[in-house]
Structures are given as C-alpha cells and as structure tokens.
Design a protein around this motif. Structure first.
Motif, PDB file in Angstrom:
ATOM      1  N   LEU A   1       0.794  -1.227   0.000  1.00 31.33           N
ATOM      2  CA  LEU A   1       0.000   0.000   0.000  1.00 31.33           C
ATOM      3  C   LEU A   1       0.830   1.283   0.000  1.00 31.33           C
ATOM      4  N   GLY A   2       2.131   1.168   0.230  1.00 30.72           N
ATOM      5  CA  GLY A   2       2.973   2.353   0.198  1.00 30.72           C
ATOM      6  C   GLY A   2       3.118   3.080   1.519  1.00 30.72           C
ATOM      7  N   TYR A   3       2.715   2.461   2.628  1.00 31.48           N
ATOM      8  CA  TYR A   3       2.955   3.063   3.942  1.00 31.48           C
ATOM      9  C   TYR A   3       4.456   3.148   4.202  1.00 31.48           C
ATOM     10  N   ARG A   4       4.854   4.121   5.018  1.00 29.83           N
ATOM     11  CA  ARG A   4       6.245   4.270   5.432  1.00 29.83           C
ATOM     12  C   ARG A   4       6.315   4.373   6.950  1.00 29.83           C
ATOM     13  N   VAL A   5       7.367   3.834   7.541  1.00 33.88           N
ATOM     14  CA  VAL A   5       7.542   3.914   8.992  1.00 33.88           C
ATOM     15  C   VAL A   5       7.678   5.376   9.397  1.00 33.88           C
ATOM     16  N   ALA A   6       6.912   5.776  10.420  1.00 39.17           N
ATOM     17  CA  ALA A   6       6.886   7.177  10.839  1.00 39.17           C
ATOM     18  C   ALA A   6       7.169   7.364  12.321  1.00 39.17           C
ATOM     19  N   GLY A   7       7.351   6.270  13.064  1.00 41.26           N
ATOM     20  CA  GLY A   7       7.590   6.386  14.502  1.00 41.26           C
ATOM     21  C   GLY A   7       8.370   5.187  15.018  1.00 41.26           C
ATOM     22  N   PRO A   8       8.891   5.286  16.231  1.00 44.26           N
ATOM     23  CA  PRO A   8       9.726   4.222  16.788  1.00 44.26           C
ATOM     24  C   PRO A   8       8.915   3.023  17.271  1.00 44.26           C
ATOM     25  N   HIS A   9       9.617   1.922  17.518  1.00 44.30           N
ATOM     26  CA  HIS A   9       8.996   0.736  18.098  1.00 44.30           C
ATOM     27  C   HIS A   9       8.670   1.015  19.565  1.00 44.30           C
ATOM     28  N   LEU A  10       7.403   0.869  19.920  1.00 47.60           N
ATOM     29  CA  LEU A  10       6.943   1.067  21.294  1.00 47.60           C
ATOM     30  C   LEU A  10       5.990  -0.077  21.630  1.00 47.60           C
ATOM     31  N   THR A  11       5.361  -0.021  22.797  1.00 48.73           N
ATOM     32  CA  THR A  11       4.357  -1.012  23.171  1.00 48.73           C
ATOM     33  C   THR A  11       2.992  -0.355  23.169  1.00 48.73           C
ATOM     34  N   CYS A  12       2.081  -0.891  22.362  1.00 47.29           N
ATOM     35  CA  CYS A  12       0.732  -0.338  22.272  1.00 47.29           C
ATOM     36  C   CYS A  12      -0.076  -0.803  23.479  1.00 47.29           C
ATOM     37  N   PRO A  13      -0.562   0.122  24.323  1.00 49.82           N
ATOM     38  CA  PRO A  13      -1.292  -0.292  25.523  1.00 49.82           C
ATOM     39  C   PRO A  13      -2.666  -0.878  25.231  1.00 49.82           C
ATOM     40  N   ARG A  14      -3.238  -0.586  24.066  1.00 47.14           N
ATOM     41  CA  ARG A  14      -4.576  -1.083  23.760  1.00 47.14           C
ATOM     42  C   ARG A  14      -4.596  -2.578  23.488  1.00 47.14           C
ATOM     43  N   VAL A  15      -3.494  -3.108  22.942  1.00 46.10           N
ATOM     44  CA  VAL A  15      -3.460  -4.530  22.604  1.00 46.10           C
ATOM     45  C   VAL A  15      -2.338  -5.279  23.314  1.00 46.10           C
ATOM     46  N   GLY A  16      -1.482  -4.539  24.047  1.00 43.22           N
ATOM     47  CA  GLY A  16      -0.417  -5.185  24.805  1.00 43.22           C
ATOM     48  C   GLY A  16       0.620  -5.855  23.940  1.00 43.22           C
ATOM     49  N   ALA A  17       1.070  -5.183  22.876  1.00 43.75           N
ATOM     50  CA  ALA A  17       2.037  -5.781  21.956  1.00 43.75           C
ATOM     51  C   ALA A  17       2.932  -4.688  21.382  1.00 43.75           C
ATOM     52  N   PRO A  18       4.094  -5.073  20.840  1.00 39.72           N
ATOM     53  CA  PRO A  18       4.960  -4.089  20.178  1.00 39.72           C
ATOM     54  C   PRO A  18       4.236  -3.429  19.013  1.00 39.72           C
ATOM     55  N   ALA A  19       4.560  -2.175  18.781  1.00 34.09           N
ATOM     56  CA  ALA A  19       3.902  -1.420  17.716  1.00 34.09           C
ATOM     57  C   ALA A  19       4.900  -0.479  17.066  1.00 34.09           C
ATOM     58  N   VAL A  20       4.613  -0.146  15.822  1.00 29.61           N
ATOM     59  CA  VAL A  20       5.343   0.905  15.119  1.00 29.61           C
ATOM     60  C   VAL A  20       4.322   1.695  14.313  1.00 29.61           C
ATOM     61  N   LEU A  21       4.507   3.007  14.251  1.00 26.43           N
ATOM     62  CA  LEU A  21       3.600   3.871  13.500  1.00 26.43           C
ATOM     63  C   LEU A  21       4.018   3.905  12.040  1.00 26.43           C
ATOM     64  N   MET A  22       3.022   3.764  11.140  1.00 26.18           N
ATOM     65  CA  MET A  22       3.264   3.914   9.711  1.00 26.18           C
ATOM     66  C   MET A  22       2.344   4.993   9.154  1.00 26.18           C
TER      67      MET A  22
END
Length: 254
Positions: A185-206
């Motif tokens: 889809l052409g998304y690009r990474v826009a933020g660092p690896h963090l932990t998403c509190p809503r699902v309790g898992a690692p996350a990265v913003l695209m």
C-alpha cells in the motif's frame, strides 16, 4: 494496532443506489454514511457497521477471536466522547462477518495513535494536514483473500479521502508487518517501536499520504495484472469508485 481474480466487472455484482453528484464532501458529516449501504462483490459484501445491534456484536466477536488467536488484547473501543469519528466496515459472506476495519478521523480531539505518537502525527497537522487512522483490522484467514483486503481498504479510503477530505493516514502495526504495508500500500515507517497499551504488543507507527493512495487507485484500480505486491490493482476501477461514492452520497440527498 493491526496485525485475486477474473475480470473486474465479474468481481463486482452490484452497487446499491448509485446516484448523486460525484464530488468530495468536506468536513465531518457522519450522517451521510447510511448503515444500509452495501457493496456486493464476488461471493461477499461490504457494509458499514451501525454503532449498536447484532452486526456490531458479531464484529466485536470476530475481533476478539482474531486478536486472541494472535496473543493480543482484544481492544473493543467504539465511538465515544473524546475519540475520533469512527466508521467501522465489515466484509460478510451471507450474515457471517469475516473481515473488518475501522477508519478513525480527527475531529479536534486527536487519534487513538496520539497516545504513543502525538509528536509524529502533529508534524502532519502542523502542515495543515487532516489526519485519520486505520484501527481494529481483523481478517479471518480461512475466508479472506487479497481482493477482500483491498476492497475493504478501498472503501475506507473512499470514506476518509473522498468524503471527508483526509490527507494523511496512520496505522499502528506489529514491527514484523511493516514490510507488508510498505510493499502493498505504500505506507512508510513514521515512529519508533513502542508497546501499544490497547493490545499489549509491540507497535510501530506507519504513515500513508492519501494523495499517493488516490494516485495509485486511479492508476491501478480495476487492473487485470497479477502483481501480488500491489493491492491497488485489486481496488475498484475509477468508474466503480465513482459509483460507490455516488451511492454513499445519494442516500443522504434522496
């Protein structure tokens, strides 16, 4: 966070009530999205999920099942004060949901992704961007196909970009899924690896500029190519996209 086919004409069976002017509606006007809208495809249909009722309950169960299967906390947030305007879409075979996606749009109270990535998203806002996000994406692998995923993303794009004038889309994904969203889809990474509190898992913003999605949809939508690396070729054709937009708008105007 979020963890084709024969001729395109054969894939679409019908678009209900394709009437009204084909122009983008600006602003946050949720009343133009009628919950009886349906886009019928090859053996399934896409619908807008009402805030309450049996279909909403079925979608919540689908999300719970798919998230739990992947070891995630099943986040069940819906429309509520202080949250973005949220439109939930569902793909069904008969009465059985097998795929869902929610588009959240900033009404001045932020996005869910602001919890971790406010600084990154504010960079788009500071340029005058209108920001939205994709959340609660769940697809049952037993029944879903790349065409289904493309169709549900395309309907979300039509609502966000063509009806509400959004310019920038964000999605929080597991870090191991970033290459998929970049490739298809052409998304690009826009933020660092963090932990998403809503699902309790690692996350990265695209991040996806919706102008890019618009260009790709017009260029590749309805294509007969079979390049699995590009979901845009499985989008509706430009003619079908206009019909869906007119259908959504025409129900408000009729």
């Amino acid at each position: 966070m979020n963890s084709v086919a024969s001729s395109h004409e054969a894939r679409q069976q019908s678009v209900r009530s394709p009437s009204g002017a084909a122009h983008a509606r600006r602003g946050f006007r949720g009343e133009i999205l009628h919950h009886d809208f349906a886009l019928r495809r090859n053996g399934y249909h896409l619908r807008i999920v009402p805030p309450h009722g049996p279909l909403r309950a079925d979608v919540d169960r689908l999300i719970h099942r798919m998230y739990s299967w992947r070891g995630l906390t099943p986040y069940q947030g819906h429309d509520s004060p202080g949250q973005p305007i949220q439109t939930t879409l569902v793909a069904c075979r008969g009465d059985r949901p097998f795929g869902t996606l929610t588009v959240g749009m900033d009404l001045g109270k932020g996005l869910l992704a602001d919890t971790l990535y406010r600084t990154e998203i504010d960079s788009a806002r500071s340029r005058g961007g209108q920001v939205c996000e994709v959340t609660r994406l769940a697809m049952d692998p037993e029944h879903s196909t790349p065409e289904t995923l493309a169709a549900i993303f395309h309907l979300g794009f039509i609502i966000a970009r063509l009806m509400h004038g959004m310019t920038d889309s964000y999605i929080e994904v597991h870090p191991r899924h970033t290459s998929y969203y970049r490739r298809t889809l052409g998304y690009r990474v826009a933020g660092p690896h963090l932990t998403c509190p809503r699902v309790g898992a690692p996350a990265v913003l695209m991040h996806l500029p919706l102008s890019h999605a618009e260009t790709q949809a017009l260029r590749y939508g309805g294509s007969t190519r079979t390049n699995s690396r590009n979901l845009y070729q499985l989008f509706l054709s430009p003619t079908e996209q206009r019909a869906v937009l007119n259908s959504l708008q025409g129900r408000h105007e009729s």
